[in-house]
Structure formats: C-alpha cells, structure tokens
Design a protein around this motif. Sequence first.
Motif, PDB file in Angstrom:
ATOM      1  N   TYR B 195       0.814  -1.212   0.000  1.00 25.38           N
ATOM      2  CA  TYR B 195       0.000   0.000   0.000  1.00 25.38           C
ATOM      3  C   TYR B 195       0.846   1.259   0.000  1.00 25.38           C
ATOM      4  N   SER B 201       3.042   5.401  -6.072  1.00 29.07           N
ATOM      5  CA  SER B 201       2.695   5.482  -7.485  1.00 29.07           C
ATOM      6  C   SER B 201       1.455   6.352  -7.684  1.00 29.07           C
ATOM      7  N   ALA B 202       0.749   6.648  -6.588  1.00 29.51           N
ATOM      8  CA  ALA B 202      -0.360   7.600  -6.698  1.00 29.51           C
ATOM      9  C   ALA B 202       0.141   9.021  -6.573  1.00 29.51           C
TER      10      ALA B 202
ATOM     11  N   ARG C 103       2.157   9.738 -12.326  1.00 31.20           N
ATOM     12  CA  ARG C 103       1.284   9.187 -11.279  1.00 31.20           C
ATOM     13  C   ARG C 103      -0.183   9.199 -11.670  1.00 31.20           C
ATOM     14  N   GLN C 107      -1.107   3.547 -13.476  1.00 34.35           N
ATOM     15  CA  GLN C 107      -1.514   3.078 -12.150  1.00 34.35           C
ATOM     16  C   GLN C 107      -1.311   1.580 -12.010  1.00 34.35           C
ATOM     17  N   LEU C 117      -3.743  -2.744   0.578  1.00 32.32           N
ATOM     18  CA  LEU C 117      -4.666  -1.719   1.075  1.00 32.32           C
ATOM     19  C   LEU C 117      -4.305  -1.410   2.525  1.00 32.32           C
ATOM     20  N   ASP C 118      -4.139  -0.137   2.836  1.00 34.73           N
ATOM     21  CA  ASP C 118      -3.777   0.262   4.193  1.00 34.73           C
ATOM     22  C   ASP C 118      -4.894  -0.130   5.167  1.00 34.73           C
ATOM     23  N   MET C 121      -7.138   2.597   6.827  1.00 35.04           N
ATOM     24  CA  MET C 121      -7.885   3.582   6.051  1.00 35.04           C
ATOM     25  C   MET C 121      -9.222   3.011   5.596  1.00 35.04           C
ATOM     26  N   ASP C 125     -11.199   6.525   1.476  1.00 40.07           N
ATOM     27  CA  ASP C 125      -9.921   7.243   1.424  1.00 40.07           C
ATOM     28  C   ASP C 125      -8.897   6.495   0.579  1.00 40.07           C
ATOM     29  N   GLU C 129      -7.208   8.157  -2.699  1.00 43.46           N
ATOM     30  CA  GLU C 129      -5.827   8.568  -2.431  1.00 43.46           C
ATOM     31  C   GLU C 129      -5.108   9.162  -3.649  1.00 43.46           C
ATOM     32  N   PRO C 130      -5.185   8.545  -4.829  1.00 40.08           N
ATOM     33  CA  PRO C 130      -4.489   9.141  -5.973  1.00 40.08           C
ATOM     34  C   PRO C 130      -5.007  10.539  -6.290  1.00 40.08           C
ATOM     35  N   VAL C 132      -6.392  12.743  -4.041  1.00 42.05           N
ATOM     36  CA  VAL C 132      -5.938  13.645  -2.990  1.00 42.05           C
ATOM     37  C   VAL C 132      -4.446  13.942  -3.151  1.00 42.05           C
ATOM     38  N   ALA C 133      -3.683  12.862  -3.474  1.00 43.41           N
ATOM     39  CA  ALA C 133      -2.242  13.042  -3.597  1.00 43.41           C
ATOM     40  C   ALA C 133      -1.902  14.018  -4.710  1.00 43.41           C
ATOM     41  N   GLN C 134      -2.782  14.091  -5.700  1.00 41.92           N
ATOM     42  CA  GLN C 134      -2.516  15.012  -6.796  1.00 41.92           C
ATOM     43  C   GLN C 134      -3.267  16.328  -6.633  1.00 41.92           C
ATOM     44  N   ARG C 177      -9.119   1.985  -7.089  1.00 42.56           N
ATOM     45  CA  ARG C 177      -8.112   2.991  -6.759  1.00 42.56           C
ATOM     46  C   ARG C 177      -7.254   3.317  -7.983  1.00 42.56           C
TER      47      ARG C 177
END
Lengths: 357, 304, 293, 316
Positions: B195, B201-202, C103, C107, C117-118, C121, C125, C129-130, C132-134, C177
């Motif tokens: 993860y 990679s995200a 990114r 993917q 998967l965390d 979370m 979320d 995540e991708p 939000v991260a961007q 995701r």
Amino acid sequence: MTTPGRVVATDGPAGPGGPVGAGRTVLRVDGLSVGTRQTPLLSDVSFSVDRGERVGLIGESGSGKSLTALAVMGLLPEGLGASGDVRLSARTPAARNLLGVGEREMARVRGDGMSMVFQEPMTALNPTMRVGDQVAEVMLLHRTQPSRSAARRRVVELLGQVDLPDPAHLARSYPHELSGGQRQRVVLAIALANDPALLICDEPTTALDVTVQATVLDLVVRGVEERDSAMLFITHDLGVVATVCERVLVMYGGRIVEAGPVQEVFADPRHRYTQGLVAASDLAGADGRRGRAQLPTIPGTVPPAGRFPSGCVFRTRCTHATQACASQPPWTPRGKHPAGAAAYGHACVHPAGGDDD
Amino acid sequence: MSEALQGVPALGPVGGPGGGAAAGPLAVEGAGRRRALNPSLLIGGSIVLAIVLLALVSYVWTPWPPMRVLPVEPYQTPNAEHWLGTDRLRRDVLTQILVGARTTLFVGLVAVGVAAVVGVPLGILAAMSPGWLGQLVMRTNDVLLAFPALLLAIMFAALYGGSTRVAMIAIGIATIPAFARITRSGALGVMASEYVVAARSAGRSALGIAGRHVLPNVAGLVIVQASVSFAIAILAEAALAYLGLGTPTGQASWGRMLFEAQTTLRSAPHLALVPGAAIALSVLGFNLFGDGLRDWLDPKLEGR
Amino acid sequence: MTDPARDATAGPPGPAIELRGVSRDFRRRRTSLSTPPPVVHAVRDVSLSVARGERFGIVGESGSGKSTLLRLVCGLDRPTSGELYVEGRPVHDQPHRRLRWLRSTLQLVFQDPMGSLDPRMRVRDIVAEPLVAQGRRAGNRERVVDLLERVGLSADAADRYPHQFSGGQRQRISVARALAPDPDILVADEPVSALDVSVRAQVLNLIDEVVEGFDLTLVLVSHDLSVVRHVCDRVTVMQRGELVEVAPTEQLFTAPEHPYTRSLLAAVPDLQTALSGRTARDLAAGVRGQAPA
Amino acid sequence: MILRLLQRLVVLVTSLVVASLVVFGFMRVLPGDPARVALGVNASDAAVAQLREQFGLDRPVPVQYLDWVGGLLTLDPGIEFVSRAAIGPQIADRLQVTLWLVVASMVLALVIALPVGLWMAVRHRHWDGVVLSALSQVGVAVPAFLAGIVLISVFAVRLRWVPSGGWVVPAQDPVGFLQRLALPTLSLALVQAAVLARYIRSAVLDVLREDYLRTARAKGLRPVQALVRHGLRNAAVPVVTVLGLQLATLLIGAVVIERVFVIPGLGSLLLDSVAKRELLTVQAVVMVLVVAVLVINFVVDLLYLVIDPRLRTGAR
C-alpha cells in the motif's frame, strides 16, 4: 459390515468398522469431523487410500483440506478437536482408531508409517541444523538404520534419489544455503526416508516456480511409485491433481462434495461446485483459447472457515440452489468403485452432467 | 456475466449470517482480528485507571492535609484515623501515597512524552531514509542504548543536583532509543508494504506517506512501548528518589518514602511495605496493560 | 531472439511505453574480504515497446527480474543505464518530484489483496488517495462511489475498512483505486495469483472489462502462463533479467522459439492435457528439454 | 565469517568512541566548569583558577579529551580534585566487589529462569503455566531495591540469619563473604529471573509456532523432544539478546543494591562521587559501566554468529 479382504462397494457411505489391514487399503477415514467447541470446520469426511494409489484432495481456502491432513497426522493445532475414525494399516496392523491413540504411540507412527510434506519449503526445515542431520534424524529416531554412520550413508543415497547435485556435500549445508526447490527435495527425502505406507503432501509445490514444480512433482510420484506407497495429495490446482493423481476428492466448506476418478470428475463433474470450479479454472478452454470476458465464474466469495451455510455448503453461491438444498444432501454413488461408494459419487440435489446440462 | 459484478458485500439469496466477509470468531484464515479483551488488558487497564483516579482525587481531597506535620503520634500502625498509619515525621501515610501518585504519573508522563516526541520521528526518519542518514540515526541510537535511564539520571544529578525535573528529563532522554527502535522496525514493515508502493505510485509525497500511512500503522506499537516505558520510568524514578537523587525530601514520592522507612524496618515495616506495594502495583499495571494491548493488536497470536 | 525494433510498429500516436537498453544492477552486501561485493544484474539491456491500447504480458519465474522491470516502468526505481519513455516522455532520468504526470498516467494493481490496502484507512480514502495526492479535492466523494460501482461493489463499501472484505473484493477496491486518476496505462502485478480459483475468473473478467471500458493499455505480470494467455495480445518471457522472447500470444504459445520458453510451457500442469494423459514425468522431461512422451 | 567478525569489531570500536565522546561532552562541556562544581559556589575565583590549571582544564577541549582517553587506555584516569586520591585503583577495587555481585546474580537468575521459562511456555494453556506467568509478571514489577528491603526485613531483621549489609573479602572470611553476598544476590537475581523467564517463555512460544517444529513432529518426535532438539537453539537467539541487556541492567541495578546493603562496590563509589561532586571520578565510573555494556553487546553479537548459521554468511 463387510467381509474381510478387499473392501467392497456398499450402499451409502462406508460406515465405520470397515476392516483395514487386510487387502490393499492403507488409510481409511470415516466420519471425520474437526472443529473448535463452537465452530465445526470439517464435517463427516470419509475416504480411503489404497496401497500404490494416488488420491488428490482439492479445495479452496477454508475448505478444510489441510485440516484433514493434520487430523490424520494427529497434528491439529491446539484448541481443535477431532472425532470420527481414522485407521492406518502400516507396519503395525491398524486395529485402533488413530484419533484415540496416545501421543507416544502416535509419534511412533509419524515419520515411519506415514509422513508428510508441507507447503512452505522455506520454513519447513530447522535453520540451525545441517540438512543431512535433519534427514538422518528421522531414520535414527525410528531405528530404521542401525547406526549413525549407516544413516549418514543412507542420507547421501536419499538426497541423490531426489536429484540433488553432489549430495555428500549438500548434506553438510544449512537450509538457507539451498534454493526453495532444493529445500523441498530435502523435505521430500525426509518424508520418504523410512519408506512410509502413506505419504501426505500438503500443497508441496504451491510456493515453487513452474519448472521447479514439474521436477518436484515428478520426484514425488516416482518416490511413491518405487515404494508402492499410498499418497494423499492436497492442492488447490486442478491441473496438478489431474497430472499427479488417479482419484480425486473435492472439498468445499469442510465437506467432501464430490469424489471419483480424475478423468470422470473433471471431464464430467456432477456437483455444481465442481462444475463451477472446473469451468473457472480452465482459462484455456478445451480448444486452447477462450474468448475474452467470457470466463464463467462462480458468484460471490468463499466464506471464512466455519461460516458456511447449513445444508449444502455451496448453496449460497449456487445458481441452482432450491429449498431442498437447505438440508444436507445425501451422498449419491455414481458407479461401482473398488474403494467403496464414498470413493465415487457426489452430494448434490441438483447434479450437473448427463442430459440436463 | 453481470452477476459476478454485482454488489458482492451482501451474501447470496439463501442467506447466511449477514455479510459473509466479516471476520469469523475464529481467526483460522487470519481473515480478521479477534477483538476480545484479554485478562492482561482488563486487569492492567483497571490498575492504571485506578492510579490515575487516585492521583486526580488527591488534588481535591486527601484524608489529611498533604505534606504537613500533624499533631499526632508518629509510627502509628493503620487505624481508623490514619488508614495506613503515620510516619516518623508524623505525616499521614495514605495522604502521602495519594500525593505520591501524582509525582509518579507526572514523571512517567513527561519522560514518556519526551521519549515519544523525539523517538518516534527519529524512528520514522531512519526507516524512510535508507541511505547514510538512516544508518547514522540507528548507529547513534544503538550507542545511546548503552546508557540506561538510571545511569543517565545519575550523571544529570551529578551536574545539576537531584530533583524531580532532572529525573524525568534524564529518564525521558534515556528512553528515546527504545521508541526510535520500535518505531523504525514497525515503519520498515509499513514501508515494505504494497500500500505504500501504491501511495507512491499515486503521487503521495514522503511526508504524506509518513503521516497518512506510516504513523497510523505504527501507532499501536508506539502505544504499547509507551505503556512499557511508563513502567520503566516509574521504577527509575523510585530508584532515584530512594538514592536521594530524585524527588527531594519534603515532596511526596514513593521511592523517597521507601528510603525513609528503611531505618525503621523492625519497628514499623508497614512504612516500607505500603509505598513498596504502590510502586510494584503501578509497574505491574502498566506492564500488564502494555502486554495486553500488544496481544490485542497482534492477530497472529490468536488461534493457530 | 526477436529484434525489439521490429515490435515498435504501433500506430501513429507512438508507443505507450518504450524501453531502450534498460539495465538495473543491485550491489549486494559484501560476503568476504577478498572478493568485491557481488553485483546482481536484475535487468539486463532490455529493449521493448508497448503500443497504446495493447495488452502486454510479462512472464517469468522468481528471480527473473520481472518485478524490478515493473518498478522501473512505474517510475518507482531508476535504471542503472538505458532510457525509458512513457507516452513519449522520459522517466529514466527524472527525479521523483518531476514524475507527477506519471502518477496519473500510469496506475498499479498489486498481487497481495491483504497488503496492498492500508488496514487503517477506509475504502473511501483508499480509492480517493491518488486524487488527494494530486491535489484534487472537489467531487471526490461522487467519483469514489462511481468507481466502486464500476468495479462491482456497492456504494456502502466506501465506509468500511479493508479487513471487512474478502480477497477478491479487495482486488476490486485495488482496481477502483487504480482507475481513480483516470490513467492511460494499467500495470497489474500478479493480480490473481493470491486468489481462490473460483474468484480468480471474476477478477480477470473485471480487468478485461475496465481495460476495454476505459480504453487502457495493460501491462500484466504473471508467473501463470494460462492467465497471460487468456488476457494478453503479446507476451514476453523473462529469464535472468533478459527478455528471451517477445511474440504475439498465440504464436508464443503454439510455436515457442526459445528453449526456455519451451521448457516453461512444457512444465505447466494444464488440466486438459493432463486429462489426455500427460504425467508428472512428462512435465519434468519437458523442463529438461526432452520432447514430452 | 571473518568478515562478519571484523564488521562487529568495527561497530564496537566506533561505539566506544561515540560513547566516550558522549560521556566527555556531557560531563565536561555541558556544565561549563567542573572545577567550580567541585569546589562549590563559595570558592574564590583564584582557587578555581588554580584548580583549573592544575588539572589542565584551561587547555583546549580536544586536547583535554585526548588526554582523558589516553588516561583511560593506560588505565590511569587521574586523581580526584579534592582528596587527590588516584581514581584508577579505587575503581579496580570496587569493580571486583561489583563483579562478584553481578556474576553471582546472573548465574542464579539463569538457573531459576531457564526451567521456569520453559515450563511456562510448554504449559502456557494449563493452569500451572498461567499461574507461573502471573507470578513472573508480579516479579517483573518489583524493583530490586524493594526486594532487597523486604529480604533484609525478613532474613536480617526478623530471623537474624544473615547480616543486613556490609562486605568482607572472600579470601579473609569465606563464610562471612557468602552470608553477605546472599541477600543482595538474591534480590537482584529474583527480579532478573522473572524478566528473563518471561522472555524465554515468549521466545519458546514463538518457536513452537514455527513450521520446522511441525516438520519435527511429523518426523515422529514428541512435542517436548521436538522442542528440545529443534526449538531451543533457535529460541536462544532472542534469549541471548535479552541476556546481554540484562547483564547491563544488572550492572546498573547493582548501583542501587549496593546502597541498600551498604556494599563498597562501583555503585557506591559512583554515588559517593556524585555526592562529593568529584566529576572526574563520576566520569570514569560512568565510562567503565558504558564500556562494560558495549562489550557485552559485542559478545552477544559474536554469540549470534555461533548460534545462527544464517548470520555467518550474511545471507540475512
């Protein structure tokens, strides 16, 4: 129930008391159930394995296939109890139910009359002991070699038999110096060292690469053939079972749902689960390649162990399920089989095959 | 084909007990963790809670005015007036125990706080920078591990004299390596997980990964370590006070009470037994709590 | 050996992924005083191009370098030498912070449904995540629900945690995701090898569906030849860090050129051929390079 | 193998250097002026300046450091500020006393903890295992000095079997020596045994879950046989780690115990020096203790190499 000698097919699943020891039957399991106090994990499992016969036990995660093996070996994890009847005709005639035998006596059978190969070669060997000593130990323990030096000579022979290069040198190495495939061969050498009447393999090649798997499977088959041992081979891979075994038991939700010769069960399955499994696993299709996005699937997911429905364990995922499936389907023998009715049949109210499918 | 893509969380038509995906009561497949409270957690938690409550109560009420020489007989054995007796200086023992609980908790809290605030980021830093920086942090850490809390506190006391503040800062500093080490080992596991690769990679930044993935996933380990370190801090504080290098005379401290009781072991053993029992009980409480928490958080200890 | 240049015959838009002489070495720990620390050549001089819209398979056994190759393609690791382009833009010489475009372009879906998967979370979320991260904040909630439905999960899954799902369902979340930033390329690393057989087909169908529906380029890594054969248009076989063969799927499976490919194919215990009589001995003989009996 | 040994040796030496820097920097640089600390705030500036000059404290810090390290290496850490007594011989005398205490406690703790810990692990699902485990948990919670006080009040004050403290040299009075060694050793050992037993328990429990132990059972070894033949050596790795840490803890624990039993060991020297503000002595004693801890860690590292073949080639 039956006359001594070759076990004859009877009506319904073979009841307890089928004599073992005479004839060719090496392992007979009758009505084996395993579980914790609250949760049944294995219910009413019955089967037998003959001398020189290779029987596959196939199932997905949570089906109880590994528990079956551990129950036979008497190595169930603490907290799990077993009931039923397990008899082994090894060197000593199995007059007694192994489930009722004490630890001391059970230990005498393990590694001698029956032995086991486990899934994870990377962790199955003691990391702080030379592999040769680990092979020798099983012979010295059961006194099948008169002396330490004789055992050592035999170790080199055994390691050579499983195609390990330079066995004399290899015997002096530690497990971490070997590859996964080599370690699994050492485990196999340990299991075969005392020429067991029964060899149990629990997913022995799942952790290995395909090319290594091929050679290890070959060694396993050769090993039991040379010794005329009975083999119970556990896997989730239909291709492997079809390659290695003559007969197969299909498990789902802690029950045997179908059994029979490999050819019949896989080419013409009766139980709806087996049918779905064969269809879903065969990506290539009979003619080499199937069109995209047309893979047949079994809906839903495998429930966690102990959470399968009552009645037919597959009914929650079965498209053919009806009200009739809410009670446990009876075992339907499919044809005559020398190993008895439990060896060839299924437990499905709405079986596939024949005309309707 | 579409049936395979339907909302799968709900089980098929014939039913079964609710959503089939939820973890069963037996973790045979390791599918989910068992959430049953274990006895260690319950007993330890109760002891910790009791000590906290006693310390809080002492702020608003004590049987007698705290730290005050009373117009009563010294060396009383437990009686109706003084439930745990009185000491050489005519002070009420129970009152001192209650007020001493404050010192104990305060020292533990500050020491563990200092250690966690410094140690946890260091551990995460060491785990997330594979190069020389991480190596440097951990090597320094290993050397600092060779300075036990008591030794460091004695060094501090040699320079600045003994006091509660010096003791708790010294204990705190000495505890940093323990936190850094446990955090690093946990963070390494998190960093190796898929993860985190997914997060990278995200496009997540290193800081984002640290905050969103690493910290929440090592929090359990850190809490367990905090509980265990709390126990060690209590022991160290008691030892320092006993040696006369921690909490000075005139302030309530269990270790100090023990020291003062040693000369009268024959005539008034309860003066030693009571603070001794208080120390042992609170250490036991925090240890049990930490152990219980560890088992509770660790699914692999169940079943199997 | 196939000439890699010959494969670069994609249409006018240019290849989705292109590698030119890419190598990656790792320095291992020193094991003795007299010898220098051993160097592992995980990927050796790989040249390759994947056309847009193609479904490309990478097959190899453990230690073949396929995971390293994958990390390089995803910009998670940098090659020791060689050039790597994704949609024509360089990846090999860029620092991580200059790869933000990658990114959202590319993917990943992972092997381990448990570990990818965390656990702390919520699914909401995880899928977002991708985004939000961007730095995308607006409209994420609707997008997550939409994505979950596209992969066959109900909207109420968003508020749950990963451990409440089975392996197959977790792979669906993983796919959702991956789809979130609207990528052009999907890289799937052994996406079904940890799944039960009865669930595997569902996930393969799903991957097929999203590649089709979202117009993606697919790179699929697997040790399972039958999976690759089912999914991919073109396949390469890796051994000891090198591509030993690159060919259209059916050609590779029916007329393998390289001896290693042949032994690999011969080793697979396939259900149909087993039922028609292939034994373990035949498999092993195939690996040794003898013709199956 | 030789490479791994050398690597460990390098780690030891760098650790020692770093530790000496920490101790020196802490004791000498942080407080500003050790001479002032030693003489007290009321001393005249002239007296302080004179002391600084006598002890070379007015020289540059790096020179002082090298001088100090040189003194340590030649086993001559100098003399005290006030009494002018040589520090080296004092430490040597006191170290002997402390070593008796520490070694005796460690041996006793091991003798108790090994069988108890094993028993706790093997019987962890039975009542006796659980009771022992609970007892050990209580044992861990008791500070050694509290155990010492309780032991004194029972065996010295009430029963009068042994003296409540003091020390004699073993060669002079062997019986008196053992009498005086008994209680401090016991108070250190009981607590350490509880800690050690718990670690042995968890190490053995971990090993019991290992696949190779199941392989051993499948070979026909009975559970206890399998544990003894295959489990113990593997369980030894974490236990040896703890043994090393414990030896260090014991060294420090002895400081307090010496105070409880009025034993003239290294701990008493340390505490007396702290009271007298003899920073040079404090610094030397602290360094001796830290060196001891680091050397113990080094030995533990070497033991790993002996126990676990995987570490010899550095495969993991």
